[in-house]
Structures are given as structure tokens and as C-alpha cells.
Write an enzyme that holds these catalytic residues in place. Sequence first.
Site, PDB file in Angstrom:
ATOM      1  N   ARG A  52      -6.737   5.765  17.967  1.00  0.00           N
ATOM      2  CA  ARG A  52      -5.555   4.891  18.009  1.00  0.00           C
ATOM      3  C   ARG A  52      -6.007   3.432  17.999  1.00  0.00           C
ATOM      4  NH1 ARG A  52      -3.629   4.231  22.847  1.00  0.00           N
ATOM      5  NH2 ARG A  52      -3.472   6.447  23.362  1.00  0.00           N
ATOM      6  N   TYR A 104      15.249  -6.361   3.491  1.00  0.00           N
ATOM      7  CA  TYR A 104      15.265  -4.910   3.368  1.00  0.00           C
ATOM      8  C   TYR A 104      16.218  -4.319   4.420  1.00  0.00           C
ATOM      9  CZ  TYR A 104      13.462  -0.155   3.762  1.00  0.00           C
ATOM     10  OH  TYR A 104      13.346   1.203   3.828  1.00  0.00           O
ATOM     11  N   ASP A 176       7.533 -11.455   4.358  1.00  0.00           N
ATOM     12  CA  ASP A 176       7.425 -10.090   3.831  1.00  0.00           C
ATOM     13  C   ASP A 176       7.099 -10.231   2.345  1.00  0.00           C
ATOM     14  OD1 ASP A 176       7.894  -7.570   2.699  1.00  0.00           O
ATOM     15  OD2 ASP A 176       9.420  -7.055   4.181  1.00  0.00           O
ATOM     16  N   LYS A 201       4.732   0.551  -0.968  1.00  0.00           N
ATOM     17  CA  LYS A 201       5.216   0.086  -2.265  1.00  0.00           C
ATOM     18  C   LYS A 201       4.034  -0.283  -3.169  1.00  0.00           C
ATOM     19  CE  LYS A 201       9.023   0.680   0.028  1.00  0.00           C
ATOM     20  NZ  LYS A 201       9.716  -0.397   0.722  1.00  0.00           N
TER      21      LYS A 201
HETATM   22  C1  LIG Z   1      10.304  -0.647   1.989  1.00  0.00           C
HETATM   23  C2  LIG Z   1      10.305  -2.005   2.539  1.00  0.00           C
HETATM   24  C3  LIG Z   1      10.064  -2.229   3.901  1.00  0.00           C
HETATM   25  C4  LIG Z   1       9.890  -1.104   4.889  1.00  0.00           C
HETATM   26  O1  LIG Z   1       8.708  -0.411   4.661  1.00  0.00           O
HETATM   27  P1  LIG Z   1       8.499   1.157   5.011  1.00  0.00           P
HETATM   28  O2  LIG Z   1       7.097   1.360   4.579  1.00  0.00           O
HETATM   29  O3  LIG Z   1       9.495   1.907   4.195  1.00  0.00           O
HETATM   30  O4  LIG Z   1       8.709   1.301   6.459  1.00  0.00           O
HETATM   31  C5  LIG Z   1      10.007  -3.536   4.347  1.00  0.00           C
HETATM   32  N1  LIG Z   1      10.193  -4.568   3.505  1.00  0.00           N
HETATM   33  C6  LIG Z   1      10.433  -4.396   2.184  1.00  0.00           C
HETATM   34  C7  LIG Z   1      10.630  -5.581   1.308  1.00  0.00           C
HETATM   35  C8  LIG Z   1      10.510  -3.109   1.663  1.00  0.00           C
HETATM   36  O5  LIG Z   1      10.779  -2.941   0.365  1.00  0.00           O
END
Ligand SMILES: *Cc1c(COP(=O)(O)O)cnc(C)c1O
Length: 384
Positions: A52, A104, A176, A201
Site C-alpha cells: 500500500r 467531469y 485536470d 483515458k
Molecule cells: C474519466 C475522467 C475522470 C475520472 O477518472 P476515473 O478514472 O474514471 O475515475 C476525471 N476527469 C476527467 C476529465 C475524466 O474524463
Amino acid sequence: MTDENEYRFGTRAVHAGQQPDPTTGAIMTPIYQTSTYAQEGIGVHKGHEYARVSNPTRTALEGNVAALEGAAHGAAFASGVAAIEAMVKLLSAGDHVICGSNVYGGTDRLFRQVLARLGLEFSFVDTREPKRIADAVTDRTRIVLVETPTNPMMHLTDIAAAAEIAHQAGAWLVVDNTFATPYFQKPLALGADAVVHSSTKYLNGHSDVVGGIVLTSDDEIIEGLRFLQKSAGAVPGPMDCWLVLRGTKTLHVRMEMHDANGRRIAEWLQHEPRVEAIFYAGLPTHPQHALAKKQMTGFGGMISIELSSRERAEAFLRGTRIFTLAESLGGVESLISHPAAMTHAAVPKEDREAMGITDGLVRLSVGIEDVEDLIEDLDRALPK
Ligand SMILES: *Cc1c(COP(=O)(O)O)cnc(C)c1O
């Protein structure tokens, strides 16, 4: 690789954070599928005690993505929202976060429905206009979180301007960077204090992992995040880290292709009378195109289009053969989705509509297939 910063992006993507395995010489970082590590005596070990806290596969991934973002440190988490949650959990009850209004849907839900209950305060503002950030600052503001470009409206925030406002308020700017990736946008170089990603992504890029990561050069932030990895434990397993690490080796190659395909499709859609409106920062008609060119070096494969009704949107979603109807984005395969009913269903309807997420809005994640096939697919599916 030892001195990562002397190399260019593609070289860092392939090598940063990794050395041949010291025990066998394996070129690829092994999947250290272990929960614990042998100790020679109490506290005498090779740098790892419990998985962890640290795992060599995770450490390699953290070093790799940190090098791509130009950060000193990375901290990987089990998902993108876990990475965002960790960042905000550096704060205490009563502290205030300013968050872009079009983020998001899962970020919005995490803040409104989970963390607000625990005593953090959130203001959601349209950060396209930096002054709105300044207007929302209170004496408890500690984090300004922006997504740029946003999911799914492709709104941009001026990162340098937002950083200046955040710093004047004594807050961190967190960006982000999931949509642009460090290949096209480097928020830390523009003044941000931390970058968060859903590595689910583009970083991973193959739609076979859920993961998240925070990158920063700020010692206070990284110490706090390491403490949260250990204490709250939303860490990724070694197999998932290894998959993302394999993905980032081709990030620069994939992003060039997503971008080339994205531009071709955006140009085609723009002249298509069956499409009411198109949202893509790479088009000169995008209201923030000048800012896009200033802070991004490419625009990627995310495109949203307005088809003016739920019926037309549904007909389109049903009609494509290559573009698959699914949540998520950023993989090599093309996906299509309906934000109002899918990724942003948790956002209150009035808020959704205020930012343009209508029932006629469709989002495309353009993959790296042959672009002529993709255009033919869209052409066939677009309703009259
Ligand atoms: C998908 C997404 C998230 C969340 O990520 P997860 O891996 O699905 O928890 C956060 N920000 C953006 C811009 C996203 O497209």
C-alpha cells in the site's frame, strides 16, 4: 534512465522512471505482484515494506508520468476520481475549493455528494472567465480546480491567469489534464501546482485499466499525497500500473494520430448541414481558439456536436458501426456517448443545461483507426 529532463518527450515516454530490473536485467519493468517484502532485520529492507505504501511497478509509473508532465513527483491512485479526492483530502473541514462548473460528472458528484458532507466547501464557477475565479475566492480558499478543455463542452481556462489568481489567494491551482495530456499541454510550466489525470483515458490509451495519478513539484503536496496513499489506501495494483506504463510508452505516437483524426473529423463535421453546432478547440470558430493555440500544442480527438434533439442524438448513436456507444474516452478505438444521460447524468439538470449539455449533445472520442472509415461511419449514421 537517470537524468530524465535532458531528453525530449518521446524518449522520456519510453524510458523515464525505468531501469532494467536489477535482479534479472529484464528490460520491461516487472509486475511486482506482491503485498509485502522480506526484511533482513527490523527496519532493514530494500526500500519497500508493504505494497500500500510502495510497489516498484507503481514507482516506475509515477516517475514516468512525472517526467512527461515536467514534475518532480507523481502519486498514482486507483482511479481518476481517487486521485482528485486525494488532492482535495489534503484540506481540512471548513476549507473552500473553487471548481470549474463544467467538470467531469464524477468530479462534480464527488464534491457535492461526498466531500461537501464531510465539511469541505465548494463553489462551482465558469472558469472560462478568470475574473469569476477571483470573485469566488474566500479567506478559506485552498484549491482552485479546473479542467481544460472541459468534458464535454471543450471550454478552456487560461491556466496562467488561473494560477496567478489562485496564488494571490494563497491557494493551489490543480489542473485536470486528462483531455489534453502532457503531450499537448503542460499546466505545471504555466504555473499550476499539481496536475491530475484519469489515466484510464489517454495515458493508458487502451481502455483496459481504471487509474489516476497526480503530478507535482511541490514538496508539501507530494508529502501529503504519499501520506494519503499510505493512510487512505486508494492505490492501484501492480498489474494496472504496468498496463498504464506500457500505454505511456506510445503516448506521443497515439496523440499525434488522435489529433490528426480529430482535426479531419472536426473539419468535416463543421461543413455538415446535419450538425447544428460543433465544439472542438482546434477549430478557428471555437470562441477560445486563440487561448487554445497559446496554451496547447495540439487538440486531440475529443469532439462534441449538437444535434438539436434527443431523437436525432439517439438515431445517430444507434447508427454508427465503428464508433461504439460507451462511457469513457481516450482509447485507440473510437467511442460515442450521450453526456446528459451518461457521464454527466449526476449533474443537476439545470446546471447541465446551463453549460450546454443538452439532450441533443453527442460526444465523440476519436480513435486511431483510418480516418476515412471513421468519416464514412459518421456520414452513414447522421440523421437527416
Ligand atoms: C474519466 C475522467 C475522470 C475520472 O477518472 P476515473 O478514472 O474514471 O475515475 C476525471 N476527469 C476527467 C476529465 C475524466 O474524463
